[in-house]
Design a protein around this motif. Structure first.
Motif, PDB file in Angstrom:
ATOM      1  N   ALA A  25       0.773  -1.343   0.086  1.00  0.00           N
ATOM      2  CA  ALA A  25      -0.043   0.052  -0.024  1.00  0.00           C
ATOM      3  C   ALA A  25       0.884   1.421   0.056  1.00  0.00           C
ATOM      4  O   ALA A  25       0.982   1.680   1.025  1.00  0.00           O
ATOM      5  CB  ALA A  25      -0.774  -0.137   1.207  1.00  0.00           C
ATOM      6  N   THR A  30      -2.533   4.269  -2.312  1.00  0.00           N
ATOM      7  CA  THR A  30      -3.757   4.775  -1.305  1.00  0.00           C
ATOM      8  C   THR A  30      -4.292   5.919  -1.804  1.00  0.00           C
ATOM      9  O   THR A  30      -5.490   6.043  -1.764  1.00  0.00           O
ATOM     10  CB  THR A  30      -2.831   4.960   0.205  1.00  0.00           C
ATOM     11  N   VAL A  96      -4.639  -3.725  -2.262  1.00  0.00           N
ATOM     12  CA  VAL A  96      -5.048  -2.623  -1.662  1.00  0.00           C
ATOM     13  C   VAL A  96      -6.608  -2.145  -1.980  1.00  0.00           C
ATOM     14  O   VAL A  96      -6.745  -1.193  -2.740  1.00  0.00           O
ATOM     15  CB  VAL A  96      -4.088  -1.495  -1.811  1.00  0.00           C
ATOM     16  N   ILE A 129      -9.614   1.725   3.563  1.00  0.00           N
ATOM     17  CA  ILE A 129      -8.435   1.270   2.429  1.00  0.00           C
ATOM     18  C   ILE A 129      -7.783   0.240   3.226  1.00  0.00           C
ATOM     19  O   ILE A 129      -7.290   0.567   4.384  1.00  0.00           O
ATOM     20  CB  ILE A 129      -7.702   2.513   2.074  1.00  0.00           C
TER      21      ILE A 129
END
Length: 135
Positions: A25, A30, A96, A129
């Motif tokens: 990530a 992100t 992710v 997330i």
């Protein structure tokens, strides 16, 4: 001939390293998921409401969501313990995902947001997330 083998070996290492990095990530991955969520927030919330109702009416344990141009794939499923419903939206990176959790407790979503996976960022209540478990 020897130098060509070395180039192919180097290519294999590059592919292996790239594959490993794509599961992390990173701030860019992100930020992309966060930006897509912000841009399509109302659509994501509508999809979540509809998907949960469809799952409950279907009697199935999971359903694939319809394709949309702002995510690669998505599905709704009951969590392993059956206490929650989770919706995974793969924006760009499978590992992710953007995740909706009906109970707003990410510990309910094993291998994605807990128990091997982890929360990267909470965007707002129910929306996360996460870093999916790579194993």
């Amino acid at each position: 001939m020897g130098r060509y083998r070395l180039r192919w070996a180097g290519l294999g290492v590059a592919i292996a390293v790239t594959g490993c990095l794509s599961q992390i990530a990173t701030p860019e991955v992100t930020a992309q998921a966060e930006e897509i969520y912000a841009t399509h927030r109302d659509e994501f919330n509508e999809l979540a409401t509809t998907a949960i109702a469809d799952l409950q009416q279907s009697g199935e344990s999971q359903l694939r969501l319809p394709d949309r141009p702002f995510y690669d794939s998505a599905w709704v499923a009951e969590t392993l313990n059956g206490d929650a419903i989770a919706i995974d939206f793969v924006i760009e990176a499978f590992y992710v995902p953007l995740v909706y959790v009906s109970t707003d407790d990410p510990r309910d979503v094993h291998d994605t947001c807990s128990n091997g996976g982890q929360v990267v960022k909470q965007l707002e209540p129910h929306w996360y997330i996460c870093q999916r478990d790579g194993n």
